[in-house]
Design an enzyme around this catalytic site. Structure first.
Site, PDB file in Angstrom:
ATOM      1  N   ARG A  98     -14.164  -3.845  13.895  1.00  0.00           N
ATOM      2  CA  ARG A  98     -15.009  -2.881  13.213  1.00  0.00           C
ATOM      3  C   ARG A  98     -16.438  -2.980  13.758  1.00  0.00           C
ATOM      4  NH1 ARG A  98     -14.887   1.731  10.157  1.00  0.00           N
ATOM      5  NH2 ARG A  98     -16.002   1.574   8.190  1.00  0.00           N
ATOM      6  N   THR A 373     -10.187  10.184  12.715  1.00  0.00           N
ATOM      7  CA  THR A 373      -9.895   8.797  13.058  1.00  0.00           C
ATOM      8  C   THR A 373      -8.564   8.923  13.738  1.00  0.00           C
ATOM      9  OG1 THR A 373     -11.101   7.893  11.193  1.00  0.00           O
ATOM     10  CG2 THR A 373      -9.264   6.581  11.953  1.00  0.00           C
ATOM     11  N   THR A 391     -11.610   4.469  15.067  1.00  0.00           N
ATOM     12  CA  THR A 391     -12.407   5.611  14.617  1.00  0.00           C
ATOM     13  C   THR A 391     -13.816   5.617  15.195  1.00  0.00           C
ATOM     14  OG1 THR A 391     -13.075   6.866  12.657  1.00  0.00           O
ATOM     15  CG2 THR A 391     -13.361   4.486  12.537  1.00  0.00           C
ATOM     16  N   ASP A 415     -20.520   4.578   6.459  1.00  0.00           N
ATOM     17  CA  ASP A 415     -19.516   3.917   5.618  1.00  0.00           C
ATOM     18  C   ASP A 415     -20.122   2.807   4.760  1.00  0.00           C
ATOM     19  OD1 ASP A 415     -17.370   5.492   6.156  1.00  0.00           O
ATOM     20  OD2 ASP A 415     -16.430   4.165   7.609  1.00  0.00           O
ATOM     21  N   SER A 444     -14.322  -0.103   5.218  1.00  0.00           N
ATOM     22  CA  SER A 444     -13.481   0.938   5.806  1.00  0.00           C
ATOM     23  C   SER A 444     -12.297   1.226   4.896  1.00  0.00           C
ATOM     24  CB  SER A 444     -12.970   0.452   7.156  1.00  0.00           C
ATOM     25  OG  SER A 444     -11.993   1.321   7.669  1.00  0.00           O
ATOM     26  N   SER A 445     -11.673   2.364   5.107  1.00  0.00           N
ATOM     27  CA  SER A 445     -10.421   2.665   4.402  1.00  0.00           C
ATOM     28  C   SER A 445      -9.225   2.582   5.342  1.00  0.00           C
ATOM     29  CB  SER A 445     -10.469   4.077   3.811  1.00  0.00           C
ATOM     30  OG  SER A 445     -11.531   4.200   2.914  1.00  0.00           O
ATOM     31  N   GLY A 465      -8.109   9.899   8.035  1.00  0.00           N
ATOM     32  CA  GLY A 465      -8.301  10.683   6.818  1.00  0.00           C
ATOM     33  C   GLY A 465      -9.388  10.159   5.896  1.00  0.00           C
ATOM     34  N   GLY A 466     -10.300   9.312   6.426  1.00  0.00           N
ATOM     35  CA  GLY A 466     -11.408   8.840   5.585  1.00  0.00           C
ATOM     36  C   GLY A 466     -10.869   8.180   4.326  1.00  0.00           C
TER      37      GLY A 466
HETATM   38  O1  DON Z   1     -13.395   3.509   8.309  1.00  0.00           O
HETATM   39  C1  DON Z   1     -13.292   4.460   7.549  1.00  0.00           C
HETATM   40  O2  DON Z   1     -12.771   4.392   6.465  1.00  0.00           O
HETATM   41  C2  DON Z   1     -13.787   5.821   8.012  1.00  0.00           C
HETATM   42  N1  DON Z   1     -14.858   5.653   8.935  1.00  0.00           N
HETATM   43  C3  DON Z   1     -12.645   6.568   8.602  1.00  0.00           C
HETATM   44  C4  DON Z   1     -13.028   7.963   9.005  1.00  0.00           C
HETATM   45  C5  DON Z   1     -11.878   8.851   9.094  1.00  0.00           C
HETATM   46  O3  DON Z   1     -10.764   8.476   8.852  1.00  0.00           O
HETATM   47  C6  DON Z   1     -12.154  10.235   9.444  1.00  0.00           C
HETATM   48  N2  DON Z   1     -10.896  10.913   9.706  1.00  0.00           N
HETATM   49  N3  DON Z   1     -10.212  11.644   9.344  1.00  0.00           N
END
Ligand code: DON
Length: 561
Positions: A98, A373, A391, A415, A444-445, A465-466
């Protein structure tokens, strides 16, 4: 256009579903190895590595570098990610690469002198970038668990960058929809526009500077990126743009090998990512609670199932906001959160009607902005499995190509919880646990996960997917274990999402029938809008063959041999 594409895919999905209830779908099937990623080119490169005798780690590293070229939306050198590894000798481990906050970062760096939060500073420009971890993470994996030399796994990516990739229409559309953003930065316009004009289908995207950066990594390993020419280019561009990353930050960057989060669900072992990802803890908490319920196949997406899932998710995401952050900086109560005892407490709190999240906090809308991502899953004939999610945060990160280095930088600093109680771009809330500190990793997710059956890999999964990553990965696991879907049914099935705040159930088109929605509303649930949820890449493993599928919401590929 994308909406229309997704719509047609869903029609296809429904057709597949209606003709294959109780029957197997038609995923890619192979006996020797499989790579599923968001890019056809990258999956094929991974498979070639397996065919040459490389193991799943070699293939995952080659796929990762190839994604940096062939899927610039999220594949990257300028971002970070997580890798979960299961080795045939039964060792499980994870690599945390990360991004980190630069040394000059500070707690209130995105607040003005009156304490007002300025979100654009954390989302746009060089001020939004964390110190990238991808190169270090991939090389660490290769050196510790791979069998091949760097140049062997990086060579195909260099070739792609040097000779160019022919843009398939969805990638062309994705890049061209950001043309105006790329035009804001000459170094980005030079690569991601055609002399200022949008790219079109079948155009060739050549990335010479990126090829050179990859070549330097191939020749000098981590020093090819974190020291010398490339590091200088990053630091200079950062300084010129008011960013925080210095050459020292780059030289100091290190990934961390961490013990996985282990869960146990209805006879299966879950091996997943721990902090600074919230994903592994969150799905383990949810699965521990869900273990108290038994579902029949016909319960899938019934109002009782959705009600239970949503009530559990509200509590899991509330805990995420309060307790989760980088374990190297904050005492995350991992054991308590992932204990079966605490899950009992969660289950006891669930009533027949919805518990309004607003009782705890006001709702916050989730913006519809596009983000990206990317996840990839790899298995080999030796019994190794790798699950990786990487990501840049938003699609194309902060949209800034490092001048002369050819790759995009992340905007991962968003984040962090820049100001307690203020949501980030995914509507996620956070606390002190996830406040900004120099050198700290932002929460992060991302939830790369490997499900084991009798100690052997059974299902490799993960998704972008955030904030929705956690619920997407969770539902793929439930689909496989509780509803016994095959890998295609699992990934094609419409999904739902709830993240505590805002207090809304988001769902995919055709995912919930009118009856179910009415039932949920009668029980006090609030329906959010219809949206696309995730883009998983999965592999199901049987005794003597693998089956894999890319998510129909994207345009990747399951390659097998
Ligand atoms: O690490 C995370 O949770 C976010 N930065 C992920 C971002 C993400 O999945 C965007 N995509 N769809």
């Amino acid at each position: 256009m994308l909406t229309r594409t997704f719509f047609s895919l869903i029609i296809l999905v429904l057709f597949t579903f209606s003709t294959s209830i109780g029957a197997s779908g038609d995923p890619v099937r192979a006996e020797n190895g499989m790579v599923v990623s968001a890019s056809k080119l990258a999956s094929d490169i991974g498979i070639e590595i397996l065919k040459k005798g490389g193991n799943a780690i070699d293939a995952a590293v080659a796929t990762g570098f190839a994604l940096a070229v062939a899927y610039p939306t999220a594949g990257n050198l300028g971002g970070g990610g997580f890798m979960v590894i299961h080795l045939a000798d039964s060792l499980n481990t994870t690599i945390d690469f990360r991004e980190k906050a630069p040394k000059n970062a500070f707690r209130d760096m995105y607040l003005d002198s009156n304490g007002v939060y300025l979100p654009e500073l954390g989302r746009e420009g060089f001020t939004s970038s964390g110190v990238p971890g991808s190169v270090e993470g991939l090389l660490y994996a290769l050196n510790h668990y791979g069998t091949m030399k760097i140049h062997e796994v990086i060579e195909p990516a260099i070739k792609l960058a040097e000779e160019g990739i022919v843009l398939e229409y969805r990638l062309a559309e994705s890049i061209s929809s950001n043309t105006n953003r790329f035009l804001e930065y000459p170094s980005s316009a030079k690569i991601f526009t055609k002399n200022g004009n949008p790219y079109e289908e079948n155009d060739t995207l050549i990335q010479k500077d990126l090829a050179r950066a990859l070549q330097l990594i191939s020749e000098n390993g981590r020093d090819g990126f974190y020291k010398g020419h490339v590091a200088k280019l990053i630091a200079e561009h950062s300084k010129k743009s008011g960013g925080f990353i210095t050459e020292q930050d780059l030289a100091d960057y290190q990934c961390v090998e961490r013990t996985p989060i282990y869960g146990y669900y209805k006879g299966f072992d879950i091996v997943t990512m721990g902090p600074p990802s919230s994903g592994g803890i969150a799905i383990t908490q949810a699965l521990n609670a869900l273990e108290n319920f038994n579902w029949e196949k016909s319960d899938w997406n019934s109002s009782e199932y959705i009600h239970t899932l949503v009530e559990i998710l509200k509590r899991v995401y509330a805990d995420r906001a309060e307790h989760l952050g980088d374990v190297d900086y904050y005492p995350v109560p991992v054991d308590w959160l992932t204990s079966k005892l605490y899950a009992q407490e969660i289950v006891t709190g669930i009533a027949d009607t919805a518990t309004p999240s607003e009782k705890v906090n006001p709702g916050i809308p989730i913006p519809e902005e596009s983000e990206e991502t990317t996840h990839y899953s790899v298995v080999d004939k030796y019994g190794n499995a790798v699950s990786t999610t990487v990501t840049l945060n938003s699609s194309y990160g902060n949209k800034i190509v490092v001048e002369g280095a050819g790759f995009l930088m992340n905007n991962e600093m968003d984040d962090f919880s820049a100001k307690p109680g203020t949501p980030n771009q995914f509507g996620l809330l956070g606390s002190e646990a996830n406040s900004i500190e120099p050198g700290k990793r932002m929460l992060s997710s991302m939830t790369p996960t490997i499900v084991l059956k009798q100690g052997k890999p059974y299902f490799v999964t993960g998704s972008p997917g955030g904030s929705t990553i956690i619920t997407v990965v969770l539902q793929t696991i439930l689909n496989v274990i509780d509803f016994e879907m095959d890998v295609e049914q699992t990934l094609y099935a419409p999904r739902i999402h709830h993240q505590w705040m805002p207090d809304k159930i988001y769902f995919e088109e055709y995912g919930l029938s009118k009856d179910v929605i009415e039932n949920l509303e009668r029980r006090g649930h609030i329906m959010g809008n219809i949206r696309v949820l995730g883009r998983a890449e999965g592999i199901l493993i049987f005794d003597d063959y693998f089956t894999g599928t890319t998510d129909p919401r994207g345009y990747g590929k399951a390659s097998g041999y």
